[in-house]
Structure formats: structure tokens, C-alpha cells
Scaffold this motif. Structure first.
Motif, PDB file in Angstrom:
ATOM      1  N   UNK A 204       0.832  -1.206   0.000  1.00  0.00           N
ATOM      2  CA  UNK A 204       0.000   0.000   0.000  1.00  0.00           C
ATOM      3  C   UNK A 204       0.865   1.253   0.000  1.00  0.00           C
ATOM      4  N   UNK A 205       2.051   1.170   0.605  1.00  0.00           N
ATOM      5  CA  UNK A 205       2.942   2.332   0.698  1.00  0.00           C
ATOM      6  C   UNK A 205       3.491   2.728  -0.668  1.00  0.00           C
ATOM      7  N   UNK A 206       3.474   1.823  -1.648  1.00  0.00           N
ATOM      8  CA  UNK A 206       3.938   2.165  -2.994  1.00  0.00           C
ATOM      9  C   UNK A 206       3.069   3.280  -3.575  1.00  0.00           C
ATOM     10  N   UNK A 207       1.784   3.248  -3.247  1.00  0.00           N
ATOM     11  CA  UNK A 207       0.857   4.265  -3.762  1.00  0.00           C
ATOM     12  C   UNK A 207       1.179   5.647  -3.218  1.00  0.00           C
ATOM     13  N   UNK A 208       1.918   5.696  -2.112  1.00  0.00           N
ATOM     14  CA  UNK A 208       2.240   6.965  -1.458  1.00  0.00           C
ATOM     15  C   UNK A 208       3.672   7.408  -1.760  1.00  0.00           C
ATOM     16  N   UNK A 209       4.348   6.708  -2.672  1.00  0.00           N
ATOM     17  CA  UNK A 209       5.751   7.005  -2.970  1.00  0.00           C
ATOM     18  C   UNK A 209       5.882   8.336  -3.709  1.00  0.00           C
ATOM     19  N   UNK A 210       6.798   9.183  -3.220  1.00  0.00           N
ATOM     20  CA  UNK A 210       7.024  10.477  -3.866  1.00  0.00           C
ATOM     21  C   UNK A 210       7.946  10.347  -5.071  1.00  0.00           C
ATOM     22  N   UNK A 211       8.855   9.361  -5.038  1.00  0.00           N
ATOM     23  CA  UNK A 211       9.821   9.177  -6.128  1.00  0.00           C
ATOM     24  C   UNK A 211       9.128   8.682  -7.393  1.00  0.00           C
ATOM     25  N   UNK A 212       8.232   7.711  -7.251  1.00  0.00           N
ATOM     26  CA  UNK A 212       7.595   7.077  -8.410  1.00  0.00           C
ATOM     27  C   UNK A 212       6.149   7.533  -8.619  1.00  0.00           C
ATOM     28  N   UNK A 213       5.816   8.711  -8.091  1.00  0.00           N
ATOM     29  CA  UNK A 213       4.421   9.180  -8.154  1.00  0.00           C
ATOM     30  C   UNK A 213       3.889   9.263  -9.582  1.00  0.00           C
ATOM     31  N   UNK A 214       4.785   9.513 -10.560  1.00  0.00           N
ATOM     32  CA  UNK A 214       4.335   9.689 -11.945  1.00  0.00           C
ATOM     33  C   UNK A 214       4.238   8.369 -12.714  1.00  0.00           C
ATOM     34  N   UNK A 215       4.664   7.267 -12.111  1.00  0.00           N
ATOM     35  CA  UNK A 215       4.607   5.983 -12.801  1.00  0.00           C
ATOM     36  C   UNK A 215       3.148   5.608 -13.072  1.00  0.00           C
ATOM     37  N   UNK A 216       2.789   5.339 -14.324  1.00  0.00           N
ATOM     38  CA  UNK A 216       1.379   5.050 -14.656  1.00  0.00           C
ATOM     39  C   UNK A 216       0.827   3.819 -13.934  1.00  0.00           C
ATOM     40  N   UNK A 217       1.711   2.922 -13.490  1.00  0.00           N
ATOM     41  CA  UNK A 217       1.235   1.741 -12.773  1.00  0.00           C
ATOM     42  C   UNK A 217       0.570   2.108 -11.450  1.00  0.00           C
ATOM     43  N   UNK A 218       0.972   3.233 -10.869  1.00  0.00           N
ATOM     44  CA  UNK A 218       0.333   3.684  -9.633  1.00  0.00           C
ATOM     45  C   UNK A 218      -1.094   4.141  -9.920  1.00  0.00           C
ATOM     46  N   UNK A 219      -1.255   4.875 -11.007  1.00  0.00           N
ATOM     47  CA  UNK A 219      -2.596   5.341 -11.387  1.00  0.00           C
ATOM     48  C   UNK A 219      -3.501   4.154 -11.739  1.00  0.00           C
ATOM     49  N   UNK A 220      -2.905   3.108 -12.312  1.00  0.00           N
ATOM     50  CA  UNK A 220      -3.686   1.949 -12.765  1.00  0.00           C
ATOM     51  C   UNK A 220      -3.860   0.895 -11.674  1.00  0.00           C
ATOM     52  N   UNK A 221      -3.293   1.121 -10.497  1.00  0.00           N
ATOM     53  CA  UNK A 221      -3.316   0.119  -9.429  1.00  0.00           C
ATOM     54  C   UNK A 221      -4.744  -0.172  -8.959  1.00  0.00           C
ATOM     55  N   UNK A 222      -4.993  -1.375  -8.501  1.00  0.00           N
ATOM     56  CA  UNK A 222      -6.326  -1.708  -7.959  1.00  0.00           C
ATOM     57  C   UNK A 222      -6.699  -0.750  -6.828  1.00  0.00           C
ATOM     58  N   UNK A 223      -7.898  -0.229  -6.877  1.00  0.00           N
ATOM     59  CA  UNK A 223      -8.334   0.731  -5.870  1.00  0.00           C
ATOM     60  C   UNK A 223      -8.930   0.013  -4.673  1.00  0.00           C
ATOM     61  N   UNK A 224      -8.514   0.467  -3.496  1.00  0.00           N
ATOM     62  CA  UNK A 224      -8.942  -0.188  -2.265  1.00  0.00           C
ATOM     63  C   UNK A 224     -10.456  -0.146  -2.099  1.00  0.00           C
ATOM     64  N   UNK A 225     -11.071   0.945  -2.560  1.00  0.00           N
ATOM     65  CA  UNK A 225     -12.525   1.074  -2.398  1.00  0.00           C
ATOM     66  C   UNK A 225     -13.283  -0.026  -3.142  1.00  0.00           C
TER      67      UNK A 225
END
Length: 422
Positions: A204-225
Motif C-alpha cells: 500500500x505504501x507504494x501508492x504513497x511514494x514520492x519518487x515514483x508518483x508519476x509511474x502510470x502503474x500507480x494510477x492503474x493500481x487496484x483501488x482499495x474502495x
């Protein structure tokens, strides 16, 4: 040899410290109104408290803690945040046995994190926060969020954005964790070293990473909701209903995760939308931490709270060009013409201060003209000049510095006169 303030810390000088006192006064007043009395904890605790409470996978524990060994060989850490210490105190003093639950408390004091210092972020910073422990009522979540919003509003901020999310319960987080690992694992080599470690520790902490914030995989990640079970979804819906009832606007952000391991269910951040505030817009963060008290040895005691930096609040006020109404007026300056007059001035100054009249005299041995200039620089409302004739008559002319008007007042009536004209 010259000395400077340690890197990542600051001196808060007169002129600035009054702003801090004003903000702290707003916080203390609201805590009185909302019934969150202050709980003061030590500035250092057992290192294990933060490892267990904050979480081994967090940046705070892995990189940012000021940890040292005392002479008895015990590992101690300067507190990096407030919730773990409050929870420890709750357990140690058996507050879970209090008749009235939740136990609601506030805290205000310095915290310490070894991180890259930048504008608004210091290695020693002052954090204000509240905790409500002992209830899983979603209405408490709404109350805590409202209190945080009120602090900023009472300080004068207008450009605010509340972002909320649900992190669900353990069942939800476990299912979401598995989905995140499956999503990121094939491409984890594209991410920073920290995220590669987080993949198995706490993806879950990957979603909060400041270094890789622009990586499209974060935007495409499964949403917890999308993984919320019926109970978690119902809880989140109730929180939103209470916020709606309070007239508090919010935005639901499925990627809001918060940086500490103990959060579950409600998570929230308050951000500044003021132009020119900076790239890091978060002012305050908080959420629910059911399970934390049990983790450090207490009984089941669900809790919720928030923490906010006074430094960042002041930056937001600066960005919105909000001037705080600071009450620092000097009521009276006494000008003494000679040593006999100085003796009387010291006596009068003490008698005025006892009655709450802010009074100043000259301690630099300056001439009358220089003393009058000093009174003007200090924005004194009134000035009294004491010399031989005033001592003989036991009366002095009280000069209104704004109008220039003067009125002769006997020494014995000066206190009453000044109180009447404050």
C-alpha cells in the motif's frame, strides 16, 4: 568559534512567536469547546513503541527516527509523532476503564524526524493533534475531521480541500494487499529501491511514494474502495453522511493511503489550494487506527485522530496573505529624567504591571528625546515623563501618543486612569 542553529531546526524570534501563540490559543480554545483536554507525554519513548505502533515498513521507522542508547543500554527514540505515545499512555494508565468513552485528548509539542529539511518541513517541528480512543462510532470520525477544519478556518484560511478515503478493515486490506502485489510484482524493477522493499512488507505504501508518483502503474493500481466489504462500505457511507450533515465539503480519493501502518477505515487529509503554497499541499493528516492499542498491549480500543504542523499552517496563512490579529500593545512608557525619577518609575511600573497594564521603562541610560523615540517605536499608547517637578507635585502628565493630548493625573490615581483609558 561561532555557533548556528542545528540544520533542520529554527529559532522563533519575538515578532514571530506571537503568531505561534495566537495559533496555539485557537487550538486550545477549540479543544476546550470540543472537550479534548491536553495530555502531555515525554519527548522520548522506548524505540519499540514506535516500531510496533508506527510500523517497521514506514519511512519514519526505517529512515527518520532519532534513536539513541541511554547509559542503561536501553534504546530510546525522540518521538516522531504523537499517536503512539498517546496510545501508550492510554494503556499504561488504564484509561480504557474510564466510565466515559471515548477518551478524548489533545497534544501540542515538538516532534523529531531526520528528513531532508525544506521550507515548512523541519527536523524538529511542532505538531498539534487530537485522539479519540474507545469508540468505533463514525460520528466521532466526523467530529475529529470537523475539529481539524475548524482550526484552519478560525485561523483565517479559506482555500482548503478535505480529501477522504476508506482503508477498510483487516479483511479488506489483506485482499487489496494481494491484488497490489500481483499488480506491481511483474514491473517492480521499474520502481525505486524503497518500493521494491515495500512490495512484500506493505505494498500500500507504494501508492504513497514520492519518487515514483508519476509511474502510470500507480494510477492503474487496484483501488482499495473496490475491495470494501459490506461492513467497511457501510461504515464509510455513515462517515460521509455525518460530514454532509455538518456541511463539510469533501473529495473521495481512492489513492489516499496515509504513511503510517496503523491506519484503517477512515483516512483523511486537509490540503491548501492557495496559489503559491508549494508542491506539497498537505496541511494535516489523520484517520482511524482500530487495532493500535491492542498492538501495544491494551484491550480492543478503536481510535481516531489527526496531527497537524504549526509550521505549515503559518505557511498557508502567508500564502493567503492572512494577517493574524496579534494583541501585543504597550499601554505605557515611563520616561525618567534622572536617578530619583528612575527610582519612582521602577516603583510605578511594578504597580501598573500588577494591574495588567503593559508598561516599559528605559534601561539604556538614554536622554529624554531618545526615550520618547523608543516609546514611539514600541507603539506605546501613553507616555509619562517623570522629573523633579513631577516628584514634587506627586502628579504627572499622561500623554496620549495618538492624539497628543495630555492630562495631569496624581500618582495615586494613575492606575485607575490608565485602566479606564486602556
Amino acid at each position: 568559534m561561532s555557533f548556528k542553529v542545528p540544520r533542520g531546526t529554527q529559532d522563533i524570534l519575538p515578532g514571530e512567536s506571537e503568531k505561534w501563540q495566537k495559533i496555539e490559543g485557537i487550538m486550545r480554545h477549540l479543544c476546550h469547546v470540543y472537550r479534548y483536554p491536553e495530555l502531555r507525554t515525554p519527548m522520548f519513548e522506548s524505540t519499540e513503541l514506535f516500531q510496533r505502533g508506527v510500523g517497521d515498513s514506514t519511512d519514519i521507522v526505517q529512515k527518520e527516527m532519532y534513536t539513541f542508547e541511554d547509559r542503561g543500554g536501553r534504546s530510546l527514540t525522540l518521538r516522531p509523532e504523537g499517536t503512539a505515545s498517546i496510545s501508550r499512555s492510554y494503556v499504561e494508565h488504564k484509561m480504557y476503564g474510564y466510565a466515559d468513552q471515548p477518551v478524548k485528548v489533545s497534544y501540542l509539542g515538538p516532534m523529531f524526524r531526520y528528513e531532508r529539511s525544506q521550507k515548512g518541513r523541519y527536523r524538529q517541528f511542532v505538531q498539534f493533534g487530537v485522539e479519540a480512543i474507545g469508540s468505533k462510532d463514525p460520528a466521532v470520525d466526523a467530529e475529529v475531521i470537523e475539529l481539524a477544519m475548524r482550526v484552519y478556518q478560525e485561523a483565517g484560511l479559506k482555500h482548503l480541500k478535505l480529501v477522504i478515503n476508506s482503508l477498510g478493515d483487516k479483511e479488506v486490506r489483506d485482499a487489496h494487499r494481494d491484488a497490489l502485489i500481483a499488480h506491481f510484482e511483474p514491473h517492480i524493477g521499474e520502481f525505486c529501491a524503497d518500493c521494491q522493499k515495500r512490495l512484500q512488507q506493505n505494498p500500500l505504501r507504494i501508492l504513497d511514494c514520492k519518487v515514483d508518483a508519476a509511474n502510470p502503474l500507480i494510477e492503474q493500481a487496484p483501488q482499495l474502495t473496490n475491495y470494501l466489504n459490506e461492513e467497511s462500505a457501510a461504515y464509510f457511507d455513515q462517515v460521509k453522511k455525518y460530514l454532509d450533515a455538518l456541511g463539510i465539503d469533501y473529495v473521495v480519493d481512492p489513492n489516499l493511503v496515509r504513511g503510517l501502518d496503523y491506519y484503517n477505515h477512515t483516512a483523511f487529509e486537509i490540503m491548501s489550494t492557495a496559489e503559491g503554497f508549494g508542491a506539497i499541499t498537505t496541511l494535516c493528516g489523520g484517520g482511524r487506527y482500530n487495532g493500535l492499542v491492542e498492538e501495544i498491549g491494551g484491550p480492543e480500543s478503536p481510535g481516531i485522530g489527526f496531527g497537524m504542523s504549526i509550521e505549515r499552517l503559518l505557511l498557508a496563512l502567508e500564502a493567503e496573505e492572512v494577517a493574524l490579529n496579534i494583541e501585543n500593545d504597550l499601554d505605557l512608557f515611563i520616561v525618567a529624567m534622572d536617578e530619583d525619577a528612575k527610582l519612582k518609575a521602577v516603583e510605578l511600573t511594578s504597580s501598573f504591571r500588577v494591574k495588567g497594564i503593559a508598561t516599559e521603562i528605559d534601561y539604556a541610560g538614554r536622554k529624554m528625546k531618545a526615550q520618547m523615540k523608543a516609546a514611539d517605536r514600541l507603539n506605546a499608547k501613553y507616555v509619562i515623563v517623570l522629573g523633579g517637578s513631577e516628584l514634587e507635585e506627586q502628579a504627572a502628565n499622561v500623554k496620549n501618543m495618538e492624539t497628543g493630548d495630555q492630562e495631569k493625573v496624581p500618582f495615586h490615581d494613575l492606575v485607575n486612569y490608565l485602566l479606564a483609558h486602556k
